[in-house]
Write a protein that holds these residues in place. Structure first.
Motif, PDB file in Angstrom:
ATOM      1  N   LEU A   1      31.224  31.868  46.120  1.00  9.35           N
ATOM      2  CA  LEU A   1      31.675  33.262  46.089  1.00  9.35           C
ATOM      3  C   LEU A   1      30.482  34.207  45.977  1.00  9.35           C
ATOM      4  CD1 LEU A   1      34.014  35.354  45.802  1.00  9.35           C
ATOM      5  CD2 LEU A   1      33.792  35.042  43.330  1.00  9.35           C
ATOM      6  N   SER A   2      29.550  33.874  45.106  1.00  4.10           N
ATOM      7  CA  SER A   2      28.360  34.703  44.928  1.00  4.10           C
ATOM      8  C   SER A   2      27.546  34.777  46.219  1.00  4.10           C
ATOM      9  CB  SER A   2      27.503  34.140  43.792  1.00  4.10           C
ATOM     10  OG  SER A   2      26.336  34.911  43.605  1.00  4.10           O
TER      11      SER A   2
ATOM     12  N   THR B   1      37.924  34.204  49.281  1.00  2.00           N
ATOM     13  CA  THR B   1      38.573  34.610  48.039  1.00  2.00           C
ATOM     14  C   THR B   1      40.054  34.262  48.062  1.00  2.00           C
ATOM     15  OG1 THR B   1      36.995  36.427  47.779  1.00  2.00           O
ATOM     16  CG2 THR B   1      39.015  36.555  46.496  1.00  2.00           C
ATOM     17  N   ALA B   2      40.723  34.507  49.195  1.00  2.00           N
ATOM     18  CA  ALA B   2      42.151  34.206  49.302  1.00  2.00           C
ATOM     19  C   ALA B   2      42.414  32.705  49.262  1.00  2.00           C
ATOM     20  CB  ALA B   2      42.703  34.801  50.594  1.00  2.00           C
ATOM     21  N   GLN B   3      41.554  31.935  49.903  1.00  2.00           N
ATOM     22  CA  GLN B   3      41.749  30.482  49.953  1.00  2.00           C
ATOM     23  C   GLN B   3      41.479  29.803  48.615  1.00  2.00           C
ATOM     24  OE1 GLN B   3      39.141  29.337  53.153  1.00  2.00           O
ATOM     25  NE2 GLN B   3      40.693  29.715  54.739  1.00  2.00           N
ATOM     26  N   ASN B   4      40.803  30.481  47.719  1.00  2.00           N
ATOM     27  CA  ASN B   4      40.458  29.896  46.417  1.00  2.00           C
ATOM     28  C   ASN B   4      41.010  30.739  45.274  1.00  2.00           C
ATOM     29  OD1 ASN B   4      38.334  27.565  47.009  1.00  2.00           O
ATOM     30  ND2 ASN B   4      37.904  29.256  48.412  1.00  2.00           N
ATOM     31  N   SER B   5      42.234  31.229  45.474  1.00  2.00           N
ATOM     32  CA  SER B   5      42.855  32.112  44.488  1.00  2.00           C
ATOM     33  C   SER B   5      43.107  31.429  43.151  1.00  2.00           C
ATOM     34  CB  SER B   5      44.173  32.667  45.035  1.00  2.00           C
ATOM     35  OG  SER B   5      45.059  31.595  45.381  1.00  2.00           O
ATOM     36  N   GLN B   6      43.185  30.079  43.142  1.00  2.00           N
ATOM     37  CA  GLN B   6      43.401  29.399  41.865  1.00  2.00           C
ATOM     38  C   GLN B   6      42.167  29.447  40.968  1.00  2.00           C
ATOM     39  OE1 GLN B   6      42.828  28.053  44.788  1.00  2.00           O
ATOM     40  NE2 GLN B   6      42.387  25.843  44.720  1.00  2.00           N
ATOM     41  N   TYR B   7      40.998  29.760  41.573  1.00  2.00           N
ATOM     42  CA  TYR B   7      39.755  29.811  40.804  1.00  2.00           C
ATOM     43  C   TYR B   7      39.209  31.238  40.667  1.00  2.00           C
ATOM     44  CZ  TYR B   7      39.773  24.813  41.884  1.00  2.00           C
ATOM     45  OH  TYR B   7      40.126  23.501  42.009  1.00  2.00           O
ATOM     46  N   ILE B   8      39.586  32.137  41.584  1.00  2.00           N
ATOM     47  CA  ILE B   8      38.990  33.477  41.626  1.00  2.00           C
ATOM     48  C   ILE B   8      40.015  34.513  41.182  1.00  2.00           C
ATOM     49  CG2 ILE B   8      37.894  35.203  43.102  1.00  2.00           C
ATOM     50  CD1 ILE B   8      37.038  32.888  44.941  1.00  2.00           C
ATOM     51  N   ASN B   9      39.584  35.427  40.323  1.00  2.00           N
ATOM     52  CA  ASN B   9      40.455  36.477  39.816  1.00  2.00           C
ATOM     53  C   ASN B   9      41.035  37.287  40.981  1.00  2.00           C
ATOM     54  OD1 ASN B   9      41.449  38.946  38.643  1.00  2.00           O
ATOM     55  ND2 ASN B   9      40.243  38.481  36.825  1.00  2.00           N
ATOM     56  N   PRO B  10      42.366  37.444  41.056  1.00  2.00           N
ATOM     57  CA  PRO B  10      42.989  38.157  42.181  1.00  2.00           C
ATOM     58  C   PRO B  10      42.583  39.621  42.282  1.00  2.00           C
ATOM     59  CG  PRO B  10      44.590  37.729  40.438  1.00  2.00           C
ATOM     60  CD  PRO B  10      43.369  36.935  40.097  1.00  2.00           C
ATOM     61  N   GLU B  11      42.022  40.182  41.207  1.00  2.00           N
ATOM     62  CA  GLU B  11      41.585  41.575  41.249  1.00  2.00           C
ATOM     63  C   GLU B  11      40.490  41.780  42.285  1.00  2.00           C
ATOM     64  OE1 GLU B  11      42.662  44.312  39.790  1.00  2.00           O
ATOM     65  OE2 GLU B  11      44.348  43.191  38.937  1.00  2.00           O
ATOM     66  N   LEU B  12      39.693  40.744  42.524  1.00  2.00           N
ATOM     67  CA  LEU B  12      38.613  40.875  43.502  1.00  2.00           C
ATOM     68  C   LEU B  12      39.182  41.054  44.904  1.00  2.00           C
ATOM     69  CD1 LEU B  12      35.716  40.842  44.449  1.00  2.00           C
ATOM     70  CD2 LEU B  12      35.773  38.333  44.393  1.00  2.00           C
ATOM     71  N   LEU B  13      40.138  40.217  45.278  1.00  2.00           N
ATOM     72  CA  LEU B  13      40.741  40.328  46.609  1.00  2.00           C
ATOM     73  C   LEU B  13      41.425  41.677  46.763  1.00  2.00           C
ATOM     74  CD1 LEU B  13      41.339  38.997  49.290  1.00  2.00           C
ATOM     75  CD2 LEU B  13      43.387  37.974  48.284  1.00  2.00           C
TER      76      LEU B  13
ATOM     77  N   HIS C   1      27.919  43.689  45.651  1.00  2.00           N
ATOM     78  CA  HIS C   1      26.737  43.695  44.780  1.00  2.00           C
ATOM     79  C   HIS C   1      27.130  43.362  43.345  1.00  2.00           C
ATOM     80  CE1 HIS C   1      23.402  45.460  42.414  1.00  2.00           C
ATOM     81  NE2 HIS C   1      22.658  45.038  43.430  1.00  2.00           N
ATOM     82  N   GLN C   2      28.260  43.892  42.907  1.00  2.00           N
ATOM     83  CA  GLN C   2      28.735  43.603  41.550  1.00  2.00           C
ATOM     84  C   GLN C   2      29.037  42.126  41.379  1.00  2.00           C
ATOM     85  OE1 GLN C   2      32.385  45.606  40.579  1.00  2.00           O
ATOM     86  NE2 GLN C   2      32.464  44.803  38.499  1.00  2.00           N
ATOM     87  N   VAL C   3      29.594  41.498  42.409  1.00  2.00           N
ATOM     88  CA  VAL C   3      29.969  40.087  42.319  1.00  2.00           C
ATOM     89  C   VAL C   3      28.737  39.202  42.168  1.00  2.00           C
ATOM     90  CG1 VAL C   3      30.998  38.146  43.563  1.00  2.00           C
ATOM     91  CG2 VAL C   3      32.130  40.364  43.572  1.00  2.00           C
ATOM     92  N   PHE C   4      27.743  39.371  43.052  1.00  2.00           N
ATOM     93  CA  PHE C   4      26.632  38.412  43.010  1.00  2.00           C
ATOM     94  C   PHE C   4      25.584  38.739  41.948  1.00  2.00           C
ATOM     95  CE2 PHE C   4      24.495  41.301  46.068  1.00  2.00           C
ATOM     96  CZ  PHE C   4      23.199  41.266  45.599  1.00  2.00           C
ATOM     97  N   THR C   5      25.669  39.917  41.336  1.00  2.00           N
ATOM     98  CA  THR C   5      24.740  40.225  40.245  1.00  2.00           C
ATOM     99  C   THR C   5      25.364  39.999  38.870  1.00  2.00           C
ATOM    100  OG1 THR C   5      25.377  42.565  40.316  1.00  2.00           O
ATOM    101  CG2 THR C   5      23.437  41.893  41.607  1.00  2.00           C
ATOM    102  N   SER C   6      26.647  39.681  38.821  1.00  2.00           N
ATOM    103  CA  SER C   6      27.324  39.434  37.544  1.00  2.00           C
ATOM    104  C   SER C   6      27.322  37.946  37.229  1.00  2.00           C
ATOM    105  CB  SER C   6      28.776  39.938  37.609  1.00  2.00           C
ATOM    106  OG  SER C   6      28.824  41.316  37.869  1.00  2.00           O
ATOM    107  N   PRO C   7      27.521  37.568  35.957  1.00  2.00           N
ATOM    108  CA  PRO C   7      27.670  36.146  35.619  1.00  2.00           C
ATOM    109  C   PRO C   7      28.810  35.542  36.437  1.00  2.00           C
ATOM    110  CG  PRO C   7      27.436  37.457  33.633  1.00  2.00           C
ATOM    111  CD  PRO C   7      27.589  38.435  34.764  1.00  2.00           C
ATOM    112  N   LEU C   8      28.694  34.263  36.799  1.00  2.00           N
ATOM    113  CA  LEU C   8      29.694  33.625  37.641  1.00  2.00           C
ATOM    114  C   LEU C   8      31.089  33.706  37.033  1.00  2.00           C
ATOM    115  CD1 LEU C   8      27.816  30.432  38.882  1.00  2.00           C
ATOM    116  CD2 LEU C   8      28.269  32.525  40.137  1.00  2.00           C
ATOM    117  N   SER C   9      31.154  33.622  35.711  1.00  2.00           N
ATOM    118  CA  SER C   9      32.459  33.598  35.049  1.00  2.00           C
ATOM    119  C   SER C   9      33.191  34.936  35.127  1.00  2.00           C
ATOM    120  CB  SER C   9      32.286  33.199  33.581  1.00  2.00           C
ATOM    121  OG  SER C   9      31.428  34.110  32.925  1.00  2.00           O
ATOM    122  N   SER C  10      32.500  36.011  35.523  1.00  2.00           N
ATOM    123  CA  SER C  10      33.110  37.339  35.512  1.00  2.00           C
ATOM    124  C   SER C  10      34.310  37.445  36.446  1.00  2.00           C
ATOM    125  CB  SER C  10      32.075  38.396  35.898  1.00  2.00           C
ATOM    126  OG  SER C  10      30.997  38.403  34.995  1.00  2.00           O
ATOM    127  N   PHE C  11      34.300  36.673  37.530  1.00  2.00           N
ATOM    128  CA  PHE C  11      35.385  36.757  38.500  1.00  2.00           C
ATOM    129  C   PHE C  11      36.174  35.452  38.587  1.00  2.00           C
ATOM    130  CE2 PHE C  11      32.377  40.016  39.604  1.00  2.00           C
ATOM    131  CZ  PHE C  11      33.187  41.085  39.929  1.00  2.00           C
TER     132      PHE C  11
END
Length: 427
Positions: free
Chosen positions: A63-64, A300-312, A376-386
């Motif tokens: 994702l990052s 992001t859509a294909q990995n919705s079980q791992y990624i916070n839906p707010e991002l999509l 930019h927010q996604v790849f500069t934040s800790p992985l766990s943020s999303f």
């Protein structure tokens, strides 16, 4: 402790097994449990939890990477960046055989009329044709001459030895000129068929200010070789630009504070140079951005079980701010949130309504701005943020064995079986 096993069941002491495995179990002292399914479930849970943690980390890393690619693709479409494609220019000539042009970013959008009556030339001297293998008509000794060019005088010497051929003398004289540092290049041109050689001297730069002369000081090497014979005279370029006459020592002309460069190649009348936005560069940047955007949305859509839906949701929302303008230039949103490009409509907008294209991508809440900031927010934040929290398992016997791995396989069997029982059961 633990009671003996009867048949395929065993009866654990409530406090040792029943309580540890199921704290909410009713408080009666004995409970029938089949140890083999319990052990299998424990092994499955252990493997599942390890796999999920690994998949989560791998997904967030990918994702990052996708987010970084989108951010990088958004940069050429943002007005604040140095490589902003909306400032890139294309310069075209109506007579490319006579004049070409290159425009720097930010060059003024304009059309220039140019006529060229003379291009700048470099002086060239062609020496006498001498028999290559014949003995030179120069006595042995040191010969000195001067070479004057650009207001500077260079004193040059070389040696002639007894028995030297004309070829040798010319080679030594040419080497001395080239080693002097003078802005003139000397070569020996040899006609193998005729068996002759001659000096060819060429000024390194065009224009009359780079004309040169050679004069004997000691001996007569210049006169003997004819090195001072001009075959092509130095000349300045002569041209008119938008009706105004100009001359130049060089065939490279700079305009618009050096943001536009013209290269004069030959004579021409009434040619035009046109500076326009670089439509192809902008189109390429938009298509690259759409590809990176779609990659991130799809992943992001294909990995919705791992990624916070707010991002999509945020990525899809970034289109809505400029939806009307984007649709007008041929960029539409599919039901799954990805984008589609109507290249014909986009090309037409780039040619006829570039301001609308710029607004849609680079204006307030432009797609490249909002989506780029989110990336930019996604790849500069800790992985766990999303990350989405991993789901909890609902197991019959292992309610206290969750995805964090509170009980491992060894501990489980130690609780379930008396000492030595696991080995006995396997044997």
């Amino acid at each position: 402790m633990v009671n003996p096993i009867y048949g395929s069941y065993w009866y654990p002491n409530y406090w040792l097994a029943g309580y540890l495995l199921n704290p909410l179990a009713p408080s009666y002292p004995y409970q029938a449990i089949n140890p083999i399914p319990v052990g299998q479930e424990a092994l499955w849970v252990n493997n599942w939890t390890r796999q999920q943690s690994s998949l989560l980390a791998s997904t967030l890393t990918s994702l990052s990477n996708y987010a970084r690619q989108l951010w990088e693709a958004s940069q050429p479409l943002q007005l604040s960046t140095n490589n902003n494609v909306f400032l890139q220019r294309a310069a075209t000539s109506s007579a490319p055989n006579a004049v070409t042009a290159q425009a720097e970013p930010g060059a003024t959008l304009a059309t220039y009329a140019i006529s060229i009556s003379q291009i700048a030339t470099a002086q060239q001297n062609l020496g006498l044709s001498l028999s290559s293998t014949s003995a030179a008509g120069l006595a042995a000794g040191t010969y000195t001459f001067t070479l004057q060019v650009g207001g500077k005088t260079y004193t040059i010497s070389f040696t002639v030895n007894a028995g030297d051929t004309n070829q040798t003398v010319l080679n030594n004289m040419a080497q001395a000129i080239n080693a002097s540092g003078a802005p003139v290049t000397a070569q020996v041109a040899t006609d193998i068929v005729a068996g002759t050689s001659r000096l060819v001297l060429t000024a390194n730069n065009t224009g009359t200010s780079n004309a040169f002369t050679l004069t004997d000081v000691t001996g007569n090497a210049v006169a003997y070789t004819g090195a001072n014979t001009v075959s092509v005279a130095a000349a300045n370029a002569s041209y008119t630009l938008n009706g105004v006459p100009y001359t130049s020592q060089s065939n490279t002309i700079y305009l618009d504070n050096r943001k536009l460069r013209l290269n004069l190649l030959g004579t021409v009348t009434n040619a035009t140079i046109t500076v326009t936005p670089n439509i192809q560069a902008i189109s390429n940047a938009i298509n690259n951005f759409v590809t990176a955007y779609n990659n991130l949305v799809t992943f992001t859509a294909q990995n919705s079980q791992y990624i916070n839906p707010e991002l999509l949701f945020s990525l899809k929302q970034s289109y809505s701010y400029q939806a009307a303008n984007l649709t007008a230039i041929g960029i539409t949103q599919n039901p799954d949130g990805t984008l589609a490009v109507n290249q014909t409509a986009l090309t037409s907008a780039l040619q006829n309504n570039l301001g609308l294209v710029e607004t849609a991508f680079s204006g307030i809440n432009g797609l490249a701005v909002t989506a780029g900031l989110k990336a930019h927010q996604v790849f500069t934040s800790p992985l766990s943020s999303f990350a989405n929290p991993l789901p909890q398992l609902n197991t019959t016997y292992l309610s206290s064995y969750n995805w964090w791995g509170l009980l491992n396989t060894t501990s489980l069997w130690a609780l379930l079986l008396p000492p030595g029982q696991l080995l006995n059961r396997l044997v």
